[in-house]
Design an enzyme around this catalytic site. Structure first.
Site, PDB file in Angstrom:
ATOM      1  N   ASP A 115      10.199  40.029  69.977  1.00  0.00           N
ATOM      2  CA  ASP A 115       9.553  40.242  68.672  1.00  0.00           C
ATOM      3  C   ASP A 115       8.775  39.032  68.162  1.00  0.00           C
ATOM      4  O   ASP A 115       7.722  39.172  67.552  1.00  0.00           O
ATOM      5  CB  ASP A 115      10.551  40.760  67.613  1.00  0.00           C
ATOM      6  CG  ASP A 115      11.666  39.789  67.269  1.00  0.00           C
ATOM      7  OD1 ASP A 115      11.780  38.735  67.921  1.00  0.00           O
ATOM      8  OD2 ASP A 115      12.439  40.100  66.335  1.00  0.00           O
ATOM      9  N   HIS A 116       9.293  37.846  68.386  1.00  0.00           N
ATOM     10  CA  HIS A 116       8.614  36.632  67.892  1.00  0.00           C
ATOM     11  C   HIS A 116       9.297  35.409  68.499  1.00  0.00           C
ATOM     12  O   HIS A 116      10.243  35.543  69.275  1.00  0.00           O
ATOM     13  CB  HIS A 116       8.619  36.575  66.348  1.00  0.00           C
ATOM     14  CG  HIS A 116       9.978  36.765  65.741  1.00  0.00           C
ATOM     15  ND1 HIS A 116      11.015  35.879  65.932  1.00  0.00           N
ATOM     16  CD2 HIS A 116      10.491  37.758  64.973  1.00  0.00           C
ATOM     17  CE1 HIS A 116      12.085  36.305  65.290  1.00  0.00           C
ATOM     18  NE2 HIS A 116      11.811  37.456  64.702  1.00  0.00           N
ATOM     19  N   HIS A 166      19.636  36.374  67.663  1.00  0.00           N
ATOM     20  CA  HIS A 166      19.046  35.862  66.413  1.00  0.00           C
ATOM     21  C   HIS A 166      19.519  34.433  66.171  1.00  0.00           C
ATOM     22  O   HIS A 166      20.641  34.074  66.517  1.00  0.00           O
ATOM     23  CB  HIS A 166      19.452  36.766  65.230  1.00  0.00           C
ATOM     24  CG  HIS A 166      18.577  36.572  64.024  1.00  0.00           C
ATOM     25  ND1 HIS A 166      18.648  35.453  63.228  1.00  0.00           N
ATOM     26  CD2 HIS A 166      17.588  37.343  63.499  1.00  0.00           C
ATOM     27  CE1 HIS A 166      17.749  35.550  62.264  1.00  0.00           C
ATOM     28  NE2 HIS A 166      17.080  36.683  62.412  1.00  0.00           N
ATOM     29  N   THR A 185      10.324  39.922  62.230  1.00  0.00           N
ATOM     30  CA  THR A 185      10.737  41.118  62.973  1.00  0.00           C
ATOM     31  C   THR A 185      10.058  42.380  62.449  1.00  0.00           C
ATOM     32  O   THR A 185       9.691  43.262  63.226  1.00  0.00           O
ATOM     33  CB  THR A 185      12.273  41.269  62.881  1.00  0.00           C
ATOM     34  OG1 THR A 185      12.857  40.168  63.563  1.00  0.00           O
ATOM     35  CG2 THR A 185      12.760  42.551  63.506  1.00  0.00           C
ATOM     36  N   GLU A 222      15.145  40.508  69.917  1.00  0.00           N
ATOM     37  CA  GLU A 222      15.112  39.410  68.956  1.00  0.00           C
ATOM     38  C   GLU A 222      14.807  38.061  69.639  1.00  0.00           C
ATOM     39  O   GLU A 222      15.493  37.673  70.593  1.00  0.00           O
ATOM     40  CB  GLU A 222      16.470  39.351  68.224  1.00  0.00           C
ATOM     41  CG  GLU A 222      16.615  38.237  67.223  1.00  0.00           C
ATOM     42  CD  GLU A 222      15.647  38.309  66.049  1.00  0.00           C
ATOM     43  OE1 GLU A 222      15.325  39.419  65.584  1.00  0.00           O
ATOM     44  OE2 GLU A 222      15.216  37.230  65.590  1.00  0.00           O
TER      45      GLU A 222
HETATM   46  C1  GP9 Z   1      17.693  41.978  60.874  1.00  0.00           C
HETATM   47  C2  GP9 Z   1      16.680  41.475  61.850  1.00  0.00           C
HETATM   48  C3  GP9 Z   1      16.239  40.082  61.572  1.00  0.00           C
HETATM   49  O1  GP9 Z   1      17.740  43.324  60.664  1.00  0.00           O
HETATM   50  O2  GP9 Z   1      15.741  42.364  62.221  1.00  0.00           O
HETATM   51  O3  GP9 Z   1      14.898  39.898  61.343  1.00  0.00           O
HETATM   52  P1  GP9 Z   1      14.190  38.445  61.419  1.00  0.00           P
HETATM   53  O4  GP9 Z   1      14.995  37.503  60.575  1.00  0.00           O
HETATM   54  O5  GP9 Z   1      14.184  38.012  62.863  1.00  0.00           O
HETATM   55  O6  GP9 Z   1      12.810  38.689  60.908  1.00  0.00           O
END
Ligand code: GP9
Length: 413
Positions: free
Chosen positions: A252-253, A193, A80, A38
């Protein structure tokens, strides 16, 4: 006519696909563990704050891994879920929304499906509500054996949104003991996150001038995840997985912190628009081969769309029959990496679009001088980027793979 053009683009790509090279099939039969992390951005790699390394464990892993230092996340509004989609299907995200929530029922050539055909077990692990991002449905479509979600974990150490990454890794590895090898395990972390909360007793970095800011909390939270990587590697070794598993870690980003001043302070230098665009769009990609081979830094532009072809290349599965936008990462060919915004990176140039439509509305940067250059140097990349985004949109929206595969069957019958 449009459908024929899409088909022709893939046919031309298939014609050039190579099922050869020193790494093709070299790790056939290995397990694959892939960790999607994340908000893990490339800008923190190799950096220190107050003399303390932010990612010491990742930095150590890099020594016997391939590290792609110009790897782009290629995500759109689906965040994500887009990272997961692009990485597993080698297609691109949509201009609006998430493919996971809008088009889970379409046909895609995904990594878990292909590995299942090769006799692998395929499982996905994420300690959060299973319905988030429509994962339950999408993972069923992708043919995973099982999705281990929040209800499958013991919530014995909660941090931020859910179970801490350390506990998540430990419990996930424990589940893998019962899975027949070779397996593919995909793990999605969550502790880092937004809003990057790490309790006082788990804060191990002295973030100095960033103390009490969102950026400081972000660094703290990445340092925590990095500790979890170190622990994960040790547990893999204890479990006898280190020498027979391809390990991939990527971010992921971005972290949604967009103030240029934070990054200028962090890196100790002035940044221009190109620097910022790369900072916000680059995440780290690490590939550790089972024997620690081919270790080094690979600076050629790369993106999430290259991941599935790369894993399958190592396992000896040829690209030829699949409908992917990307190719594997183990050749010296220059790569075009399109981003959903219409920006792209190529061997020598990076194109940054603007609100004004058309090639001339944007800026073409020379990657050596890192300054704007003649816009015409970006023309071919601009046209190809638009084409690839359009092809991917059409494949997803009109379910073209289903059609192409039906046509293919018809031809062979
Ligand atoms: C929650 C997580 C969050 O399951 O994958 O996704 P995001 O908010 O980063 O797109």
């Amino acid at each position: 006519e449009e459908v024929n053009q899409v088909k022709a683009w893939f046919d031309a790509k298939h014609g050039k696909a190579s099922g050869t090279g020193a790494l093709f099939g070299k790790y056939k039969g290995s397990n694959v563990i892939m960790i999607q992390t994340e908000a893990f951005m490339n800008v923190v790699i190799g950096q220190s704050v107050g003399g303390q390394e932010i990612t010491p464990n990742f930095n150590r892993l890099m020594k016997d891994s391939m590290y792609f230092s110009n790897f782009y996340h290629q995500t759109g509004q689906g965040r994500t879920s887009d990272a997961d989609f692009v990485t597993h299907s080698s297609l691109l995200p949509l201009p609006t929304g998430s493919v996971f929530t809008r088009y889970a029922d379409r046909e895609y050539d995904t990594l878990p499906e292909i590995l299942k055909e090769q006799g692998y077990a395929a499982n996905v692990f994420h300690a959060y509500d299973s319905s988030f991002w429509n994962r339950t449905t999408m993972y069923r479509e992708m043919n995973y054996d099982r999705f281990y979600s929040k209800k499958d974990y013991e919530m014995n150490d909660v941090l931020g949104w859910s179970l801490s990454d350390k506990a998540f890794f430990a419990q996930s590895l424990d589940r893998m003991k019962g899975i027949k090898q070779p397996f593919y395990s995909f793990l999605i972390t969550l502790t880092s996150h937004h809003p990057y909360y790490v309790p006082k007793d788990a804060r191990k970095l002295d973030t100095g001038e960033f103390e009490g800011t969102m950026f400081g909390d972000y660094l703290q939270s990445i340092h925590y995840v990095d500790e979890a990587f170190g622990q994960f590697a040790e547990q893999m070794k204890e479990q006898g997985l280190w020498d027979n598993t391809i390990l991939l870690i990527y971010g992921d980003h971005d972290n949604s912190i967009k103030e240029i001043s934070d990054y200028e302070k962090f890196l100790g230098r002035d940044l221009n628009a190109l620097d910022m665009e790369q900072i916000m769009n680059q995440v780290p990609l690490l590939i550790r081969l089972p024997d620690g081979g081919n270790a080094g830094v690979y600076p050629e532009a790369a993106g999430m769309m290259n991941v599935t072809p790369s894993i399958l290349h190592l396992l000896g599965v040829s690209e030829a029959p699949y409908y992917w936008i990307g190719g594997h990462l183990f050749d010296d060919k220059p790569r075009l990496i399109p981003l959903r915004s219409g920006a792209f990176s190529e061997e020598n140039v990076f194109y940054l679009p603007s609100e004004t439509a058309g090639l001339e509305g944007g800026t073409c940067y020379d990657l050596t001088t890192r300054q704007p250059t003649d816009i015409q140097a970006c023309r071919d990349g601009y046209d190809e980027t638009r084409k690839q985004l359009q092809i991917s949109d059409q494949v997803i929206t009109y379910d073209l793979l289903k059609l192409f595969k039906a046509q293919g069957k018809g031809e062979t019958e």
